[in-house]
Design an enzyme around this catalytic site. Structure first.
Site, mmCIF file in Angstrom:
data_model
loop_
_atom_site.group_PDB
_atom_site.id
_atom_site.type_symbol
_atom_site.label_atom_id
_atom_site.label_comp_id
_atom_site.label_asym_id
_atom_site.label_seq_id
_atom_site.Cartn_x
_atom_site.Cartn_y
_atom_site.Cartn_z
ATOM 1 N N TYR A 167 0.840 -1.208 0.000
ATOM 2 C CA TYR A 167 0.000 0.000 0.000
ATOM 3 C C TYR A 167 0.876 1.260 0.000
ATOM 4 O O TYR A 167 0.643 2.201 -0.768
ATOM 5 C CB TYR A 167 -0.904 -0.046 1.231
ATOM 6 C CG TYR A 167 -1.881 1.104 1.357
ATOM 7 C CD1 TYR A 167 -3.050 1.142 0.588
ATOM 8 C CD2 TYR A 167 -1.646 2.145 2.252
ATOM 9 C CE1 TYR A 167 -3.953 2.188 0.728
ATOM 10 C CE2 TYR A 167 -2.549 3.188 2.399
ATOM 11 C CZ TYR A 167 -3.704 3.205 1.633
ATOM 12 O OH TYR A 167 -4.598 4.248 1.771
ATOM 13 N N LYS A 171 1.187 4.261 -2.800
ATOM 14 C CA LYS A 171 0.877 5.674 -2.527
ATOM 15 C C LYS A 171 2.095 6.562 -2.780
ATOM 16 O O LYS A 171 1.965 7.686 -3.261
ATOM 17 C CB LYS A 171 0.364 5.832 -1.089
ATOM 18 C CG LYS A 171 -0.967 5.115 -0.836
ATOM 19 C CD LYS A 171 -2.066 5.607 -1.770
ATOM 20 C CE LYS A 171 -3.410 4.971 -1.491
ATOM 21 N NZ LYS A 171 -4.483 5.458 -2.375
HETATM 22 P P1 NAP Z 1 -13.306 2.581 0.856
HETATM 23 O O1 NAP Z 1 -14.351 3.108 1.759
HETATM 24 O O2 NAP Z 1 -12.864 1.178 0.985
HETATM 25 O O3 NAP Z 1 -13.753 2.873 -0.661
HETATM 26 C C1 NAP Z 1 -12.939 2.445 -1.722
HETATM 27 C C2 NAP Z 1 -13.648 2.706 -3.025
HETATM 28 O O4 NAP Z 1 -12.797 2.245 -4.089
HETATM 29 C C3 NAP Z 1 -14.960 1.948 -3.139
HETATM 30 O O5 NAP Z 1 -15.859 2.720 -3.891
HETATM 31 C C4 NAP Z 1 -14.543 0.707 -3.905
HETATM 32 O O6 NAP Z 1 -15.647 0.121 -4.559
HETATM 33 C C5 NAP Z 1 -13.545 1.317 -4.899
HETATM 34 N N1 NAP Z 1 -12.648 0.330 -5.506
HETATM 35 C C6 NAP Z 1 -11.876 -0.604 -4.887
HETATM 36 N N2 NAP Z 1 -11.223 -1.346 -5.794
HETATM 37 C C7 NAP Z 1 -11.588 -0.873 -7.017
HETATM 38 C C8 NAP Z 1 -11.268 -1.229 -8.352
HETATM 39 N N3 NAP Z 1 -10.436 -2.239 -8.631
HETATM 40 N N4 NAP Z 1 -11.827 -0.524 -9.368
HETATM 41 C C9 NAP Z 1 -12.687 0.476 -9.117
HETATM 42 N N5 NAP Z 1 -13.046 0.860 -7.876
HETATM 43 C C10 NAP Z 1 -12.496 0.193 -6.844
HETATM 44 O O7 NAP Z 1 -11.975 3.458 0.986
HETATM 45 P P2 NAP Z 1 -11.744 4.982 1.459
HETATM 46 O O8 NAP Z 1 -11.278 4.929 2.854
HETATM 47 O O9 NAP Z 1 -12.882 5.832 1.062
HETATM 48 O O10 NAP Z 1 -10.459 5.320 0.570
HETATM 49 C C11 NAP Z 1 -10.529 6.028 -0.645
HETATM 50 C C12 NAP Z 1 -9.109 6.371 -1.079
HETATM 51 O O11 NAP Z 1 -8.482 7.142 -0.048
HETATM 52 C C13 NAP Z 1 -8.220 5.146 -1.290
HETATM 53 O O12 NAP Z 1 -7.348 5.375 -2.374
HETATM 54 C C14 NAP Z 1 -7.424 5.065 -0.010
HETATM 55 O O13 NAP Z 1 -6.191 4.420 -0.182
HETATM 56 C C15 NAP Z 1 -7.258 6.538 0.312
HETATM 57 N N6 NAP Z 1 -6.978 6.790 1.723
HETATM 58 C C16 NAP Z 1 -7.854 6.437 2.698
HETATM 59 C C17 NAP Z 1 -7.538 6.680 4.021
HETATM 60 C C18 NAP Z 1 -8.435 6.316 5.149
HETATM 61 O O14 NAP Z 1 -8.013 6.462 6.324
HETATM 62 N N7 NAP Z 1 -9.655 5.875 4.916
HETATM 63 C C19 NAP Z 1 -6.315 7.308 4.334
HETATM 64 C C20 NAP Z 1 -5.456 7.653 3.309
HETATM 65 C C21 NAP Z 1 -5.792 7.405 2.002
HETATM 66 P P3 NAP Z 1 -15.780 -1.489 -4.697
HETATM 67 O O15 NAP Z 1 -15.488 -2.082 -3.364
HETATM 68 O O16 NAP Z 1 -17.127 -1.731 -5.219
HETATM 69 O O17 NAP Z 1 -14.747 -1.840 -5.696
#
Ligand code: NAP
Length: 259
Positions: A167, A171
């Site tokens: 991961y 990033k």
């Molecule tokens: P989340 O709630 O798990 O949502 C992830 C989204 O990505 C879902 O809509 C999922 O839909 C979609 N997705 C996953 N695999 C995919 C694929 N192969 N093709 C198309 N869509 C896909 O995650 P989140 O926390 O909102 O995170 C969103 C972004 O922010 C990510 O890049 C994550 O790394 C980043 N981020 C999050 C955090 C945190 O603390 N939450 C911190 C830093 C960065 P499906 O499951 O239907 O595929």
């Protein structure tokens, strides 16, 4: 109509701002869609799971907020699916103003025990997925001589994090991709930036053990986890005219966890 999905609204989109969000069905992606929803904007987003309930709920919420959204089941790791997705958006709307590369997953494990397949899967979605989307949209934005690309990085992409080699590498790679795309696309009026969230309260972080959450909280000077809306605000700003002189930057949204 978008490939592999039912069109969720039918509308004419002449002159609307076209925003594409990957992984827009829940969490941060959904919050970005809601923040950017208005009568002059059409939001296209994708997701990859077979269950379309979250996506349908996001479309409903965007409409309730006065906007329009269309959802498509498209795996960003597949260049072919991504190309088809953008072809249809351009056929339908004629342009793409904003691309938010937000889709991401985690498959955590210590480096020494990490399976090659888990390394490959995370890199294919988090990093190569963004590459596919940027390639698919760049020509259109270059012709328009304007466009905004925002990549969702992470605080761990700059700090490192034990148990997340795949991961973190994805990033950190996204940050490099952001800076290179920013340099290549700047002459055509396209800005490319990264947003690096800290610990945000979403379905991605919900399953973490209480002990892990407590340890994270202890590292956050503002004393709380971020909300998806905290990240969406920054994305909306970077996508707006107010941010026209910002490119190649990493904007941190982490409550002071990294400074
Ligand atoms: P989340 O709630 O798990 O949502 C992830 C989204 O990505 C879902 O809509 C999922 O839909 C979609 N997705 C996953 N695999 C995919 C694929 N192969 N093709 C198309 N869509 C896909 O995650 P989140 O926390 O909102 O995170 C969103 C972004 O922010 C990510 O890049 C994550 O790394 C980043 N981020 C999050 C955090 C945190 O603390 N939450 C911190 C830093 C960065 P499906 O499951 O239907 O595929």
């Amino acid at each position: 109509m978008i490939a592999n999905s039912k069109p969720v609204t039918s509308m004419t989109n002449d002159k609307k701002r076209v925003v594409v969000i990957t992984g827009g069905s829940r969490g941060i992606g959904r919050a970005i869609g809601l923040r950017m929803a208005d009568a002059d904007t059409i939001i296209y987003f994708n997701y990859s799971s077979r269950n379309s309930q979250d996506a349908e709920e996001t479309v409903r919420l965007v409409e309730e907020a006065g906007g329009s959204a269309r959802a498509a089941c498209v795996n960003v790791a597949s260049q072919q699916e991504v190309q088809g997705f953008f072809n249809r958006i351009i056929e339908e709307s004629g342009r793409v103003d904003v691309l938010v590369n937000n889709a991401g997953i985690t498959i955590d494990g210590l480096l020494l025990r990490m399976k090659e397949a888990d390394w490959d899967r995370v890199l294919a979605i988090n990093l190569k997925g963004a590459f596919h989307c940027i390639q698919a949209v760049a020509k259109t934005m270059m012709k328009q001589r304007t466009g905004r690309i925002i990549n969702m990085a992470s605080v761990v992409g700059v700090m490192g994090n034990a148990g997340q080699a795949n991961y973190v590498a994805s990033k950190a790679g996204l940050i490099g991709l952001t800076k290179t795309a920013a340099r290549e696309l700047a002459p055509r009026g396209i800005t490319v930036n990264a947003v690096a969230p800290g610990f945000i309260d979403t379905p991605m972080t919900a399953p973490l053990a209480e002990k892990v959450k407590e340890a994270m909280l202890a590292q956050i000077p503002l004393g709380r986890f971020g909300q998806p809306q905290d990240v969406a605000e920054v994305v909306a700003f970077l996508a707006s005219d107010r941010a026209s002189y910002i490119t190649g930057q990493v904007i941190h949204v982490n409550g002071g966890m990294y400074m």
